[in-house]
Design a protein around this motif. Structure first.
Motif, PDB file in Angstrom:
ATOM      1  N   GLU A  20     -16.431   2.646  -7.870  1.00 43.93           N
ATOM      2  CA  GLU A  20     -15.070   2.404  -7.393  1.00 43.93           C
ATOM      3  C   GLU A  20     -14.660   3.571  -6.497  1.00 43.93           C
ATOM      4  O   GLU A  20     -14.723   4.727  -6.918  1.00 43.93           O
ATOM      5  CB  GLU A  20     -14.098   2.308  -8.562  1.00 43.93           C
ATOM      6  CG  GLU A  20     -14.435   1.246  -9.600  1.00 43.93           C
ATOM      7  CD  GLU A  20     -13.584   1.407 -10.842  1.00 43.93           C
ATOM      8  OE1 GLU A  20     -12.351   1.224 -10.747  1.00 43.93           O
ATOM      9  OE2 GLU A  20     -14.151   1.743 -11.905  1.00 43.93           O
ATOM     10  N   ALA A  21     -14.224   3.243  -5.270  1.00 42.04           N
ATOM     11  CA  ALA A  21     -13.810   4.273  -4.311  1.00 42.04           C
ATOM     12  C   ALA A  21     -12.799   3.659  -3.357  1.00 42.04           C
ATOM     13  O   ALA A  21     -13.146   3.259  -2.242  1.00 42.04           O
ATOM     14  CB  ALA A  21     -15.011   4.827  -3.545  1.00 42.04           C
ATOM     15  N   GLN A  56     -12.701   3.607   0.754  1.00 39.81           N
ATOM     16  CA  GLN A  56     -13.923   4.178   1.306  1.00 39.81           C
ATOM     17  C   GLN A  56     -15.038   3.131   1.322  1.00 39.81           C
ATOM     18  O   GLN A  56     -15.063   2.234   0.483  1.00 39.81           O
ATOM     19  CB  GLN A  56     -14.377   5.388   0.474  1.00 39.81           C
ATOM     20  CG  GLN A  56     -13.355   6.495   0.358  1.00 39.81           C
ATOM     21  CD  GLN A  56     -13.076   7.199   1.679  1.00 39.81           C
ATOM     22  OE1 GLN A  56     -13.840   7.085   2.641  1.00 39.81           O
ATOM     23  NE2 GLN A  56     -11.976   7.945   1.738  1.00 39.81           N
ATOM     24  N   VAL A  89     -18.485   1.569   0.377  1.00 39.62           N
ATOM     25  CA  VAL A  89     -19.392   1.749  -0.755  1.00 39.62           C
ATOM     26  C   VAL A  89     -20.620   0.875  -0.566  1.00 39.62           C
ATOM     27  O   VAL A  89     -20.586  -0.141   0.134  1.00 39.62           O
ATOM     28  CB  VAL A  89     -18.708   1.425  -2.097  1.00 39.62           C
ATOM     29  CG1 VAL A  89     -17.530   2.352  -2.344  1.00 39.62           C
ATOM     30  CG2 VAL A  89     -18.271  -0.037  -2.154  1.00 39.62           C
ATOM     31  N   LEU A 116     -21.289   6.377  -1.409  1.00 41.78           N
ATOM     32  CA  LEU A 116     -20.179   6.304  -0.472  1.00 41.78           C
ATOM     33  C   LEU A 116     -20.809   6.370   0.913  1.00 41.78           C
ATOM     34  O   LEU A 116     -21.526   7.324   1.234  1.00 41.78           O
ATOM     35  CB  LEU A 116     -19.203   7.460  -0.650  1.00 41.78           C
ATOM     36  CG  LEU A 116     -18.450   7.583  -1.974  1.00 41.78           C
ATOM     37  CD1 LEU A 116     -17.345   8.629  -1.843  1.00 41.78           C
ATOM     38  CD2 LEU A 116     -17.878   6.269  -2.432  1.00 41.78           C
ATOM     39  N   TRP A 158     -13.533   9.161  -6.502  1.00 43.05           N
ATOM     40  CA  TRP A 158     -14.292   7.948  -6.797  1.00 43.05           C
ATOM     41  C   TRP A 158     -14.820   8.004  -8.230  1.00 43.05           C
ATOM     42  O   TRP A 158     -14.843   9.052  -8.853  1.00 43.05           O
ATOM     43  CB  TRP A 158     -15.410   7.725  -5.794  1.00 43.05           C
ATOM     44  CG  TRP A 158     -16.524   8.721  -5.766  1.00 43.05           C
ATOM     45  CD1 TRP A 158     -17.736   8.639  -6.397  1.00 43.05           C
ATOM     46  CD2 TRP A 158     -16.570   9.958  -5.023  1.00 43.05           C
ATOM     47  NE1 TRP A 158     -18.528   9.719  -6.100  1.00 43.05           N
ATOM     48  CE2 TRP A 158     -17.842  10.548  -5.259  1.00 43.05           C
ATOM     49  CE3 TRP A 158     -15.658  10.611  -4.189  1.00 43.05           C
ATOM     50  CZ2 TRP A 158     -18.212  11.770  -4.693  1.00 43.05           C
ATOM     51  CZ3 TRP A 158     -16.027  11.823  -3.630  1.00 43.05           C
ATOM     52  CH2 TRP A 158     -17.286  12.390  -3.878  1.00 43.05           C
TER      53      TRP A 158
END
Length: 285
Positions: free
Chosen positions: A220-221, A224, A226, A252, A277
């Motif tokens: 999870e980010a 951004q 991924v 990422l 993240w």
């Protein structure tokens, strides 16, 4: 050490790059290990010394510095939080547990606008019957060598139909299609065949199945790009002394080399000066 009762145990080595040295569940060790004497004595700027485990690769994977700037530096440990200062950024990682899985929360601080890649470079001990599950048809990029050129494909089959080679991602000028092999199944690991291929798939989740065991990765980010990188080395690398190495690497960014990243291919530090993240790894019998 962090324990997620009853199924997951993680051990790290903050003195040597914050490397994850063990990820075990139900008596099974998931991370592979290699006898690499150089690993203990590396310094910033050294070539990568592959001892297995899970390495923290940031701000790049390929290119310079080789596998990034954090894996070759000692980290500072404070309880379940470890941190490292590099020339352009400060990275912290806090390990915890949730629903029987291991949770790693990351925070990178740097000047606004700073671009970087991060990979949880996990090298796994998986049998020839193992397979990697990613959502069917997810778009990916196949890398046939150590450079930055790639061919587009849809998971899990590479080499089927047309594939265009790109250098530097979707913002690079179009080039004619490149020849490809008849078929590569990236989800099936199989016996050693002398090949070594890398791929990056546009997904935030991947699951490794081996026998009755599974290992799930979820990233999870917010805000951004991924992806998940797969390193499928079936004794094809290096040429001088090839060995088997299976990597499943939440990322990422969407390229291996930061220098080849297009506008949407790398993470970027916003005006707040930090990026956060979370990586969750769950092992299930």
């Amino acid at each position: 050490m962090v324990t997620g009762a009853p199924v997951v145990r993680v051990t790290t080595d903050p003195g040597h790059g914050g490397r994850w040295t063990s990820l075990s569940s139900g008596g099974r060790e998931w991370l592979c290990h290699r006898d690499e004497p150089r690993r203990r004595w590396v310094r910033p700027g050294d070539a990568f010394a592959d001892a297995g485990g899970l390495e923290e690769c940031v701000p790049t994977v390929r290119g310079g510095p080789d596998h990034g700037d954090a894996w070759s530096r000692p980290w500072t440990q404070d309880g379940d939080t470890a941190s490292v200062r590099c020339p352009d950024f400060h990275l912290t990682r806090t390990l915890g547990v949730a629903d029987g899985g291991v949770v790693a929360d990351y925070r990178l601080t740097a000047e606004p606008g700073y671009r970087f890649l991060w990979a949880g470079h996990a090298l796994l001990d998986v049998s020839e019957q193992g397979r990697i599950a990613v959502i069917e048809g997810a778009p990916g990029r196949l890398y046939r060598d150590g450079g930055s050129d790639w061919e587009a494909f849809a998971w899990p089959r590479a080499g089927v139909g047309d594939a265009a080679t790109a250098a530097g991602g979707p913002d690079a000028p179009a080039v004619p299609p490149a020849p490809v092999s008849p078929d590569i199944r990236f989800d099936l690991l199989g016996p050693d065949d002398g090949t070594a291929l890398g791929a990056i798939v546009d997904t935030a989740r991947a699951t490794v199945h081996d026998g009755r065991n599974t290992l799930e990765f979820a990233l999870e980010a917010p805000g951004q790009p991924v992806s998940v990188a797969v390193w499928r080395n079936l004794r094809g690398f290096p040429e001088s002394a090839p060995y088997r190495s299976i990597g499943v690497e939440p990322m990422l960014g969407r390229v291996f080399d930061l220098a080849a990243a297009g506008e949407r291919d790398a993470a970027r530090v916003p005006a707040t000066g930090e990026v956060r993240w979370r990586l969750t790894i769950t092992a299930r019998p």
